[in-house]
Design a protein around this motif. Structure first.
Motif, short mmCIF file in Angstrom:
data_model
loop_
_atom_site.label_atom_id
_atom_site.label_comp_id
_atom_site.label_asym_id
_atom_site.label_seq_id
_atom_site.Cartn_x
_atom_site.Cartn_y
_atom_site.Cartn_z
N UNK A 1 -17.19 0.32 50.87
CA UNK A 1 -17.18 -0.02 49.45
C UNK A 1 -16.41 1.03 48.66
N UNK A 2 -16.63 2.31 49.00
CA UNK A 2 -15.91 3.39 48.32
C UNK A 2 -14.41 3.30 48.59
N UNK A 3 -14.05 3.06 49.85
CA UNK A 3 -12.63 2.93 50.20
C UNK A 3 -12.02 1.72 49.50
N UNK B 1 -8.39 -0.51 45.44
CA UNK B 1 -8.12 -1.30 44.23
C UNK B 1 -7.42 -0.44 43.18
N UNK B 2 -7.93 0.77 42.99
CA UNK B 2 -7.31 1.68 42.01
C UNK B 2 -5.90 2.10 42.45
N UNK B 3 -5.74 2.37 43.74
CA UNK B 3 -4.40 2.70 44.25
C UNK B 3 -3.42 1.55 44.06
N UNK B 4 -3.91 0.33 44.20
CA UNK B 4 -3.05 -0.84 43.99
C UNK B 4 -2.51 -0.90 42.57
N UNK B 5 -3.39 -0.61 41.61
CA UNK B 5 -2.94 -0.59 40.22
C UNK B 5 -1.98 0.57 39.96
N UNK B 6 -2.27 1.72 40.58
CA UNK B 6 -1.36 2.87 40.44
C UNK B 6 0.00 2.53 41.06
N UNK C 1 -17.30 -7.81 48.06
CA UNK C 1 -17.98 -8.10 49.32
C UNK C 1 -18.49 -6.84 50.01
N UNK C 2 -17.71 -5.77 49.95
CA UNK C 2 -18.14 -4.50 50.57
C UNK C 2 -19.37 -3.94 49.86
N UNK C 3 -19.40 -4.07 48.54
CA UNK C 3 -20.58 -3.59 47.79
C UNK C 3 -21.79 -4.45 48.12
N UNK C 4 -21.62 -5.77 48.16
CA UNK C 4 -22.74 -6.66 48.49
C UNK C 4 -23.26 -6.35 49.89
#
Length: 134
Positions: free
Chosen positions: A84-86, A91-96, A69-72
Motif C-alpha cells: 500500500x505504501x509503495x 501514484x505520487x511518482x506518476x504525477x511527478x 486495492x492494496x489498502x483494502x
C-alpha cells in the motif's frame, strides 16, 4: 481456512481483493512499460506524444486502483502494509513524472521513469508470492 459467506478469504489465502490487486498491479506495470516504449520512440524522433499522454492517464488510473486495492487488502488483515505504501509512492511518482515530462525535462523524466518501473514491479512480485511466504 475456507471461504465463508461474504468473505474474501479462501483456502489459498487469495480471494477477490488479492486477485483484483494482482490484476491492477500487472496492468500498472504494463502501462509503465508502454510508457517506456513510447518514450524511447519519442527520443528516437517518432511522434508518439499522443500515445504517451494517454499512457500517462492509464498509469494514473491503474495506480489509483492499485492503491485502493492494496489498502483494502492490508487493512482487512490479509497482507502486509508495504505494498500500500509503495502504491501511494507510485501514484505520487506518476504525477511527478507527468509534471516533469510536461516541462520537457528529459534528464529528470527518464531516470524517474526507471525508478517508477522498478517500484511498480515490486507490488505484483509480492502479490503473486504464496501466502505462506509473505
Amino acid at each position: 481456512m475456507t471461504a465463508t459467506a461474504g468473505s474474501t478469504r479462501t483456502a489459498g489465502g487469495g480471494g477477490a481483493v488479492l486477485t483484483s490487486l494482482r490484476v491492477a498491479a500487472a496492468l500498472q506495470v504494463a502501462a509503465i512499460l508502454v510508457q517506456a516504449v513510447t518514450a524511447g520512440q519519442l527520443i528516437g524522433g517518432a511522434d508518439t506524444r499522443g500515445v504517451h499522454g494517454m499512457g500517462a492517464f492509464a498509469v494514473h488510473l491503474f495506480g489509483l486502483i492499485q492503491l485502493v486495492l492494496a489498502v483494502v487488502y492490508w487493512r482487512a488483515g490479509r497482507g502486509p502494509g508495504w505494498p500500500a505504501a509503495v502504491s501511494l509512492i507510485l501514484l505520487l511518482l506518476g504525477f511527478a513524472q507527468s509534471a516533469v515530462g510536461g516541462m520537457g525535462n528529459v534528464t529528470t523524466h527518464v531516470p524517474l521513469g526507471l525508478l517508477t518501473f522498478g517500484l511498480a514491479v515490486a507490488v505484483p512480485v509480492a502479490a503473486f508470492r504464496p501466502a505462506a511466504r509473505r
